[in-house]
Design a protein around this motif. Structure first.
Motif, mmCIF file in Angstrom:
data_model
loop_
_atom_site.group_PDB
_atom_site.id
_atom_site.type_symbol
_atom_site.label_atom_id
_atom_site.label_comp_id
_atom_site.label_asym_id
_atom_site.label_seq_id
_atom_site.Cartn_x
_atom_site.Cartn_y
_atom_site.Cartn_z
ATOM 1 N N ALA A 1 39.797 -151.650 93.068
ATOM 2 C CA ALA A 1 40.470 -150.368 93.277
ATOM 3 C C ALA A 1 39.446 -149.262 93.520
ATOM 4 O O ALA A 1 39.653 -148.371 94.354
ATOM 5 N N ALA A 2 38.321 -149.315 92.806
ATOM 6 C CA ALA A 2 37.282 -148.305 92.985
ATOM 7 C C ALA A 2 36.643 -148.415 94.364
ATOM 8 O O ALA A 2 36.322 -147.400 94.991
ATOM 9 N N ILE A 3 36.442 -149.638 94.863
ATOM 10 C CA ILE A 3 35.874 -149.825 96.202
ATOM 11 C C ILE A 3 36.779 -149.180 97.249
ATOM 12 O O ILE A 3 36.320 -148.445 98.131
ATOM 13 N N ALA A 4 38.072 -149.455 97.157
ATOM 14 C CA ALA A 4 39.023 -148.881 98.116
ATOM 15 C C ALA A 4 38.960 -147.361 98.086
ATOM 16 O O ALA A 4 38.913 -146.704 99.133
ATOM 17 N N GLN A 5 38.946 -146.781 96.887
ATOM 18 C CA GLN A 5 38.901 -145.326 96.769
ATOM 19 C C GLN A 5 37.566 -144.780 97.245
ATOM 20 O O GLN A 5 37.498 -143.721 97.875
ATOM 21 N N GLY A 6 36.481 -145.501 96.961
ATOM 22 C CA GLY A 6 35.160 -145.064 97.391
ATOM 23 C C GLY A 6 35.049 -144.968 98.896
ATOM 24 O O GLY A 6 34.501 -143.996 99.438
ATOM 25 N N LEU B 1 29.443 -137.753 94.618
ATOM 26 C CA LEU B 1 30.604 -138.267 93.877
ATOM 27 C C LEU B 1 30.312 -139.704 93.472
ATOM 28 O O LEU B 1 29.771 -140.475 94.263
ATOM 29 N N ILE B 2 30.672 -140.063 92.232
ATOM 30 C CA ILE B 2 30.592 -141.447 91.771
ATOM 31 C C ILE B 2 32.001 -141.924 91.476
ATOM 32 O O ILE B 2 32.785 -141.231 90.812
ATOM 33 N N VAL B 3 32.339 -143.113 91.970
ATOM 34 C CA VAL B 3 33.659 -143.702 91.777
ATOM 35 C C VAL B 3 33.511 -144.991 90.970
ATOM 36 O O VAL B 3 32.717 -145.864 91.328
ATOM 37 N N VAL B 4 34.257 -145.098 89.879
ATOM 38 C CA VAL B 4 34.216 -146.287 89.038
ATOM 39 C C VAL B 4 35.624 -146.650 88.605
ATOM 40 O O VAL B 4 36.543 -145.829 88.644
ATOM 41 N N SER C 1 32.486 -146.056 82.396
ATOM 42 C CA SER C 1 33.232 -144.867 82.809
ATOM 43 C C SER C 1 33.160 -143.780 81.752
ATOM 44 O O SER C 1 33.098 -142.581 82.073
ATOM 45 N N GLN C 2 33.147 -144.150 80.474
ATOM 46 C CA GLN C 2 32.995 -143.141 79.423
ATOM 47 C C GLN C 2 31.639 -142.456 79.511
ATOM 48 O O GLN C 2 31.529 -141.232 79.396
ATOM 49 N N ALA C 3 30.567 -143.257 79.717
ATOM 50 C CA ALA C 3 29.224 -142.687 79.802
ATOM 51 C C ALA C 3 29.115 -141.721 80.974
ATOM 52 O O ALA C 3 28.529 -140.638 80.856
ATOM 53 N N MET D 1 34.833 -139.892 89.556
ATOM 54 C CA MET D 1 36.224 -140.262 89.778
ATOM 55 C C MET D 1 36.488 -141.622 89.111
ATOM 56 O O MET D 1 35.810 -142.596 89.408
ATOM 57 N N VAL D 2 37.438 -141.653 88.192
ATOM 58 C CA VAL D 2 37.794 -142.875 87.472
ATOM 59 C C VAL D 2 39.111 -143.391 88.049
ATOM 60 O O VAL D 2 40.121 -142.685 88.050
#
Length: 298
Positions: free
Chosen positions: A170-175, A259-262, A279-281, A291-292
């Motif tokens: 899901a993160a790859i798609a959003q990234g 931007l970082i997406v995880v 993601s917490q860190a 972006m989580v």
């Protein structure tokens, strides 16, 4: 809740009158303009931890004062949006619910939820236990505007953390979508370590057990990205494969990323833990906006 007449879901920003919330508002305005989406500005003044078993309820005078303050906050944020983007459709909402309740409810209807860095948008939302149900339980991507992005420099690549889990997909798609919308390159960061048994003994690796592990991880990452590269041919992609914990490398990349997406919870998550350590860190320590993205099971 209604969406725009065109059916384009809004970008939702939560405000509490703080400077981090103002930075989140500015970021949300720019994102809404980029996505041709309306902007929704929310302030919630209720309490999430009030139960019917309590004998003492907040006095009406206190609630009225909180409501008046919340209305003032959304008006101020709307004025900022109007100054930045005069033609942007802006909707405001003040909710008597607790912040966690209303944000999780609205996350089903919005494109993304934008919050200030710890200590900001909706006070206490990021720091403490209330961050976990919102970041992990939202049905849309949750953005934490933090670090140097409070000054809103729009430089550097979009970075996505890839570990092969459903949340990672899901993160790859959003990234890819975020990089394409920004005309930015995408850096896909994949890390592995010797103690990760799911990496070492997965089916995708067992078919090629003669490969050195680093080459295997390079191949696996390329396979994860292949379909998305075809869908987004305009996005230049850099692959980074390293033997390390993901949070270490992603925090390093946050110093130069826009931007970082995880994913909300990665490969190492345990049942009952809603938000992963990586993601917490990043939500607490990254030097850029994070972006989580939560994986939605079919």
């Amino acid at each position: 809740m209604s969406v725009s007449p065109t059916g384009n879901p809004p970008v939702l920003v939560a405000v509490d009158g703080s400077e981090p919330a103002l930075a989140a508002t500015r970021w949300a305005v720019e994102e809404a303009v980029r996505l041709h989406a309306p902007l929704m500005i929310l302030s919630a003044y209720g309490l999430d931890d009030v139960s019917f078993a309590m004998r003492v309820y907040p006095p009406m005078e206190w609630l009225e004062a909180k409501k008046e303050a919340a209305e003032h906050m959304v008006r101020d944020a709307a004025a900022v949006a109007a100054e930045m983007a005069p033609g942007l459709p802006v909707h405001t909402r003040v909710s008597p619910l607790g912040s966690v309740s209303v944000l999780r409810e609205l996350s089903c209807h919005v494109r993304m939820l934008v919050l200030g860095e710890p200590g900001g948008a909706v006070s206490g939302l990021i720091v403490g236990s209330t961050s976990i149900p919102v970041l992990a339980g939202a049905d849309c991507p949750v953005v934490i505007v933090r670090g140097r992005d409070r000054g809103r420099p729009q430089e550097g690549p979009v970075v996505v953390g890839v570990d092969g889990s459903p949340n990672s997909e899901a993160a790859i798609a959003q990234g890819f979508a975020e990089a394409s919308a920004r005309n930015a390159p995408l850096v896909a960061v994949h890390t592995w370590h010797d103690g990760d048994t799911e990496v070492l003994f997965s089916q995708s690796r067992a078919r090629f057990d003669w490969e050195p592990l680093h080459e295997t991880e390079q191949r696996v990452l390329a396979e994860r990205l292949a379909g998305w590269r075809e869908q987004y041919p305009d996005v230049a992609v850099e692959r980074v494969v390293l033997q390390d914990k993901p949070r270490h490398r992603l925090l390093e990349w946050s110093e130069k990323a826009r931007l970082i997406v995880v994913g909300s919870r990665g490969r190492g998550g345990f049942t009952g833990l809603l938000l992963g350590s990586t993601s917490q860190a990043l939500a607490h320590h990254a030097d850029c906006t994070v972006m989580v993205v939560r994986h939605r099971a079919a």
